[in-house]
Scaffold this motif. Structure first.
Motif, PDB file in Angstrom:
ATOM      1  N   ARG A  48       0.841  -1.275  -0.011  1.00 17.52           N
ATOM      2  CA  ARG A  48      -0.030   0.117   0.137  1.00 17.52           C
ATOM      3  C   ARG A  48       0.988   1.125  -0.173  1.00 17.52           C
ATOM      4  O   ARG A  48       0.814   1.973   0.723  1.00 17.52           O
ATOM      5  N   VAL A  49       1.665   1.420  -1.058  1.00 16.08           N
ATOM      6  CA  VAL A  49       2.787   2.346  -1.225  1.00 16.08           C
ATOM      7  C   VAL A  49       2.077   3.810  -1.157  1.00 16.08           C
ATOM      8  O   VAL A  49       2.389   4.678  -0.403  1.00 16.08           O
ATOM      9  N   ARG A  50       1.359   3.916  -2.121  1.00 16.53           N
ATOM     10  CA  ARG A  50       0.561   5.137  -2.156  1.00 16.53           C
ATOM     11  C   ARG A  50      -0.341   5.647  -0.926  1.00 16.53           C
ATOM     12  O   ARG A  50      -0.192   6.974  -0.496  1.00 16.53           O
ATOM     13  N   CYS A  51      -0.792   4.865  -0.393  1.00 12.49           N
ATOM     14  CA  CYS A  51      -1.706   5.021   1.112  1.00 12.49           C
ATOM     15  C   CYS A  51      -0.741   5.713   2.249  1.00 12.49           C
ATOM     16  O   CYS A  51      -0.747   6.692   2.617  1.00 12.49           O
ATOM     17  N   GLY A  52       0.271   4.960   2.183  1.00 10.40           N
ATOM     18  CA  GLY A  52       1.393   5.150   3.302  1.00 10.40           C
ATOM     19  C   GLY A  52       1.788   6.674   2.947  1.00 10.40           C
ATOM     20  O   GLY A  52       2.096   7.515   3.912  1.00 10.40           O
ATOM     21  N   VAL A  53       2.107   6.820   1.799  1.00 11.41           N
ATOM     22  CA  VAL A  53       2.861   8.144   1.348  1.00 11.41           C
ATOM     23  C   VAL A  53       1.831   9.240   1.589  1.00 11.41           C
ATOM     24  O   VAL A  53       2.282  10.092   2.126  1.00 11.41           O
ATOM     25  N   GLN A  54       0.512   9.112   1.048  1.00 10.59           N
ATOM     26  CA  GLN A  54      -0.692   9.978   1.329  1.00 10.59           C
ATOM     27  C   GLN A  54      -0.795  10.277   2.719  1.00 10.59           C
ATOM     28  O   GLN A  54      -1.033  11.602   2.930  1.00 10.59           O
ATOM     29  N   VAL A  55      -1.012   9.346   3.427  1.00 12.87           N
ATOM     30  CA  VAL A  55      -1.320   9.610   4.967  1.00 12.87           C
ATOM     31  C   VAL A  55      -0.110  10.425   5.667  1.00 12.87           C
ATOM     32  O   VAL A  55      -0.419  11.124   6.525  1.00 12.87           O
ATOM     33  N   ALA A  56       1.157   9.903   5.412  1.00 13.30           N
ATOM     34  CA  ALA A  56       2.184  10.663   5.812  1.00 13.30           C
ATOM     35  C   ALA A  56       2.274  11.861   5.628  1.00 13.30           C
ATOM     36  O   ALA A  56       2.423  12.870   6.378  1.00 13.30           O
ATOM     37  N   ARG A  57       2.412  12.510   4.149  1.00 14.94           N
ATOM     38  CA  ARG A  57       2.255  13.785   3.764  1.00 14.94           C
ATOM     39  C   ARG A  57       1.260  14.552   4.438  1.00 14.94           C
ATOM     40  O   ARG A  57       1.652  15.827   4.395  1.00 14.94           O
ATOM     41  N   ASN A  58       0.369  14.066   4.839  1.00 17.45           N
ATOM     42  CA  ASN A  58      -0.672  14.908   5.521  1.00 17.45           C
ATOM     43  C   ASN A  58      -0.731  14.955   6.690  1.00 17.45           C
ATOM     44  O   ASN A  58      -1.573  15.271   7.400  1.00 17.45           O
ATOM     45  N   ARG A  59       0.081  14.145   7.508  1.00 17.76           N
ATOM     46  CA  ARG A  59       0.141  13.862   8.864  1.00 17.76           C
ATOM     47  C   ARG A  59      -1.349  13.491   9.289  1.00 17.76           C
ATOM     48  O   ARG A  59      -1.548  14.037  10.383  1.00 17.76           O
ATOM     49  N   ALA A  60      -1.558  12.531   8.720  1.00 22.36           N
ATOM     50  CA  ALA A  60      -2.984  12.045   8.953  1.00 22.36           C
ATOM     51  C   ALA A  60      -3.186  10.848  10.097  1.00 22.36           C
ATOM     52  O   ALA A  60      -4.236  10.158  10.006  1.00 22.36           O
ATOM     53  N   ALA A  61      -1.910  10.516  10.369  1.00 25.23           N
ATOM     54  CA  ALA A  61      -2.122   9.249  11.414  1.00 25.23           C
ATOM     55  C   ALA A  61      -0.786   9.189  12.514  1.00 25.23           C
ATOM     56  O   ALA A  61       0.100  10.228  12.021  1.00 25.23           O
ATOM     57  N   SER A  62      -1.042   8.824  13.400  1.00 26.51           N
ATOM     58  CA  SER A  62      -0.105   9.030  14.441  1.00 26.51           C
ATOM     59  C   SER A  62       0.893   7.830  14.536  1.00 26.51           C
ATOM     60  O   SER A  62       2.042   8.133  15.129  1.00 26.51           O
ATOM     61  N   ALA A  63       0.423   6.808  14.254  1.00 21.09           N
ATOM     62  CA  ALA A  63       1.568   5.626  13.865  1.00 21.09           C
ATOM     63  C   ALA A  63       1.084   4.538  12.794  1.00 21.09           C
ATOM     64  O   ALA A  63      -0.068   4.766  12.564  1.00 21.09           O
ATOM     65  N   CYS A  64       1.919   3.891  12.544  1.00 20.56           N
ATOM     66  CA  CYS A  64       1.477   2.887  11.349  1.00 20.56           C
ATOM     67  C   CYS A  64       2.626   1.723  11.489  1.00 20.56           C
ATOM     68  O   CYS A  64       3.656   1.735  11.849  1.00 20.56           O
ATOM     69  N   MET A  65       2.083   0.668  11.011  1.00 17.63           N
ATOM     70  CA  MET A  65       2.793  -0.780  10.712  1.00 17.63           C
ATOM     71  C   MET A  65       2.273  -1.555   9.762  1.00 17.63           C
ATOM     72  O   MET A  65       0.738  -1.404   9.490  1.00 17.63           O
ATOM     73  N   ASP A  66       2.942  -2.151   9.173  1.00 21.37           N
ATOM     74  CA  ASP A  66       2.556  -3.071   8.272  1.00 21.37           C
ATOM     75  C   ASP A  66       2.285  -4.527   8.688  1.00 21.37           C
ATOM     76  O   ASP A  66       2.572  -5.065   9.849  1.00 21.37           O
ATOM     77  N   LEU A  67       1.360  -5.264   7.834  1.00 22.83           N
ATOM     78  CA  LEU A  67       1.015  -6.569   8.625  1.00 22.83           C
ATOM     79  C   LEU A  67       1.760  -7.845   7.879  1.00 22.83           C
ATOM     80  O   LEU A  67       1.247  -8.915   7.597  1.00 22.83           O
ATOM     81  N   SER A  68       2.915  -7.592   8.003  1.00 22.82           N
ATOM     82  CA  SER A  68       3.551  -9.008   7.377  1.00 22.82           C
ATOM     83  C   SER A  68       3.262 -10.329   8.469  1.00 22.82           C
ATOM     84  O   SER A  68       3.328 -11.419   7.951  1.00 22.82           O
ATOM     85  N   ASP A  69       3.341 -10.091   9.544  1.00 21.12           N
ATOM     86  CA  ASP A  69       2.978 -11.244  10.664  1.00 21.12           C
ATOM     87  C   ASP A  69       1.595 -11.268  11.054  1.00 21.12           C
ATOM     88  O   ASP A  69       1.163 -11.893  12.140  1.00 21.12           O
ATOM     89  N   GLY A  70       0.688 -10.370  10.488  1.00 25.64           N
ATOM     90  CA  GLY A  70      -0.605 -10.716  10.827  1.00 25.64           C
ATOM     91  C   GLY A  70      -1.154  -9.618  11.602  1.00 25.64           C
ATOM     92  O   GLY A  70      -0.358  -8.741  12.199  1.00 25.64           O
ATOM     93  N   LEU A  71      -2.427  -9.468  11.864  1.00 26.08           N
ATOM     94  CA  LEU A  71      -3.149  -8.204  12.447  1.00 26.08           C
ATOM     95  C   LEU A  71      -2.772  -8.231  13.856  1.00 26.08           C
ATOM     96  O   LEU A  71      -2.557  -7.445  14.540  1.00 26.08           O
ATOM     97  N   ALA A  72      -2.927  -9.394  14.502  1.00 23.55           N
ATOM     98  CA  ALA A  72      -2.898  -9.514  16.004  1.00 23.55           C
ATOM     99  C   ALA A  72      -1.342  -9.013  16.360  1.00 23.55           C
ATOM    100  O   ALA A  72      -1.139  -8.158  17.304  1.00 23.55           O
ATOM    101  N   ASP A  73      -0.416  -9.421  15.674  1.00 24.03           N
ATOM    102  CA  ASP A  73       1.041  -9.275  15.751  1.00 24.03           C
ATOM    103  C   ASP A  73       1.324  -7.751  15.756  1.00 24.03           C
ATOM    104  O   ASP A  73       1.918  -7.131  16.542  1.00 24.03           O
ATOM    105  N   ALA A  74       0.673  -7.234  14.526  1.00 25.95           N
ATOM    106  CA  ALA A  74       0.869  -5.782  14.156  1.00 25.95           C
ATOM    107  C   ALA A  74       0.221  -4.947  15.072  1.00 25.95           C
ATOM    108  O   ALA A  74       0.896  -3.900  15.749  1.00 25.95           O
ATOM    109  N   ALA A  75      -1.036  -5.092  15.421  1.00 25.59           N
ATOM    110  CA  ALA A  75      -1.539  -4.445  16.559  1.00 25.59           C
ATOM    111  C   ALA A  75      -0.770  -4.491  18.095  1.00 25.59           C
ATOM    112  O   ALA A  75      -0.786  -3.341  18.698  1.00 25.59           O
ATOM    113  N   GLY A  76      -0.467  -5.340  18.337  1.00 25.58           N
ATOM    114  CA  GLY A  76       0.339  -5.823  19.579  1.00 25.58           C
ATOM    115  C   GLY A  76       1.797  -4.891  19.463  1.00 25.58           C
ATOM    116  O   GLY A  76       1.957  -4.473  20.607  1.00 25.58           O
ATOM    117  N   GLN A  77       2.268  -4.976  18.503  1.00 18.80           N
ATOM    118  CA  GLN A  77       3.663  -4.553  18.452  1.00 18.80           C
ATOM    119  C   GLN A  77       3.459  -2.956  18.195  1.00 18.80           C
ATOM    120  O   GLN A  77       4.363  -1.935  18.831  1.00 18.80           O
TER     121      GLN A  77
END
Lengths: 334, 334
Positions: A205-234
């Motif tokens: 989701r390259v475009r999405c990450g860049v768009q959100v970051a450019r607009n400072r529209a999120a406080s944190a982000c992580m990708d789901l390589s190891d699953g949602l439970a892992d990502a949310a926990g981390q």
């Protein structure tokens, strides 16, 4: 007998790679062929750099996955890491450790798929390394990108009360892998095929990450390589918060849902634990919400789902039918 | 039973790595632990980036080589590539594909040696990847450095008449490998030990490459990963010149010389073809000679030898006892 990489020889392979990569862009003064590659940094930006590997019989099987899919996926998983930083990817290095009997046609197909995804994302293949492997095919990729200093998305910026949003859908890649493990690459029905395609050729989701970051529209982000439970926990751990996910809100991929129903597997558990979806999980503050949804709306039909929130109380929970249960773990590599 | 990496688990291994790497320098706003590392580019400089891998049973055997030596060498070979560009190394990514039974003590020793060499060269370990390998240990390293645009040393700047200079000495690493292949890591005499040490813990000529590049004191440079014959041939090809090497001028390492005499091997042929010396080969124009020797003199006792010259006529030759013979090839990876 098909030609192998051994019959081609090292210098010929590098030349082959260089031809397939094409001429580098103007901001790469020196690409493949010298002791190192030279890249002009993006003006006013930090370098953002990541590395990720695919190892035969750990991350893929050659009987199941075409060389083209391996090449695509090796770059896609790295694109996903940079997307999770809000960084624009720019240049990549491809290191291959190959069995001597690796067919030359597979080498070409792997490189072509890698370069083709790179072209689409404006990423130049500038170098890497070719060597022999006495065992598995190992594809190790380094990806360099750029991000403005105050536009970076880390894992640690989440705060209690921030909502968690997830791009796209989950569960299909893990269902695809389960199909391959059960039956190999045999002919199958449409749902299985759709899941296998997600497993083999994830879309970062390259475009999405860049768009959100450019607009400072999120406080944190992580990708789901190891699953949602892992990502949310981390993400929660890095942000020093707790987290609650809402089972009913999880966007399970429809094909994965139907596959799970047939296989007698709980789709929620499966979607939470299953890895390799390469979606992005964002935490979004109350005052960022409008900008976040506007940024996502600029991403060509990409959907997002609000899947939970960060909490002041420690603990990682899943709420399902009104009951809280511990969130559990995702995939671990050892 | 010794603890293995599998018993530690992935997150614990990453945490272990992070602790051993220590806190990153100020120009690394984000090191190990997020989706990617963030690096502030050096002001007014290009990024210079290289990747190189060590694969078990191709580049080393674990029975022969300690985990510490593997960690040292994995970084050293990459330092050598940046040295050959005249670039100052800054940040590195370490990707390990490890057998599940890999001892945790070896993981620590490998990382410690890697970090220790990095500290000495002011290189920060900022990221990488850890995964399981169903076969060999694979150590893949990416190294980022910086060089001012007009201070870069490429392979292609050589011109006819430019002299070739070689740092240090050659042949010892190949002799060390031959000793290990013949007898394994048994107790041995001093010459064999000296050669094995050069094979296991090469010293990249970082300072020399940077000093020469800063003073624009060479027209081209390449490192000797695959031997002098290969490097001289490749530098000449990239510069579109011929090359003549002078057999009598080659600085064969004294221990390698004695080892060759005992083994009944021609030390010149051995020194030319043997790989992994990681010395630097420079071409130096007539007006650069004085600055070149002055730059080398600033490198703490490092010697250089004038080993040949680039020629207008195509062809790659070795002159020995007044006779010309074709230069031949170095080590090839396939």
């Amino acid at each position: 007998m098909p030609l192998t990489i051994q019959s081609a020889g090292e210098h010929a392979l590098i030349e082959r790679l260089r031809r397939r990569a094409g001429p580098p862009p103007a901001w790469v003064p020196l690409g493949i062929g010298d002791d190192a590659a030279v890249i002009q940094p993006a003006r006013g930006a930090f370098d953002v750099v990541t590395a990720d590997s695919l190892v035969e019989n750990v991350h893929f099987r050659r009987e199941w996955m075409s060389a083209g899919a391996i090449g695509h996926k090796a770059l896609a998983v790295n694109l996903s890491d940079l997307a999770a930083m809000g960084a624009t990817p720019r240049a990549t290095l491809l290191s291959l450790a190959m069995p001597v009997e690796f067919p030359l046609a597979d080498f070409d197909a792997l490189v072509d798929a890698f370069v083709s995804l790179g072209d689409r994302e404006k990423v130049a293949l500038v170098g890497g390394n070719l060597t022999r492997s006495p065992g598995p095919l190992v594809v190790d990729v380094t990806l360099l990108g750029a991000a403005r200093p105050r536009r970076l998305l880390t894992r640690s910026g989440g705060r209690p009360g921030h909502e968690l949003y997830l791009t796209g859908s989950i569960g299909a890649a893990a269902a695809g892998l389960a199909c391959l493990e059960a039956d190999g690459p045999a002919n199958r029905e449409a749902d299985a095929m759709a899941c296998i395609a997600r497993y083999e050729r994830p879309e970062a989701r390259v475009r999405c990450g860049v768009q959100v970051a450019r607009n400072r529209a999120a406080s944190a982000c992580m990708d789901l390589s190891d699953g949602l439970a892992d990502a949310a926990g981390q993400l929660a751990s890095a942000s020093r918060t707790g987290v609650i996910l809402d089972a009913e809100a999880l966007p399970i991929h429809p094909s994965a849902c139907r596959w799970a129903a047939k296989a007698g597997v709980d789709p929620i558990t499966f979607g939470l634990a299953g890895g390799e979806d390469y979606e992005l999980l964002f935490s979004v503050g109350p005052r960022q919400r409008r900008a976040f949804l506007a940024a996502v709306a600029r991403c060509h039909g990409l959907t997002v789902s609000r899947v939970g929130r960060l909490t002041a109380e420690a603990g990682q929970w899943l709420v399902r039918a009104g009951e809280s249960q511990p969130l559990g773990k995702g995939f671990t590599h050892f």
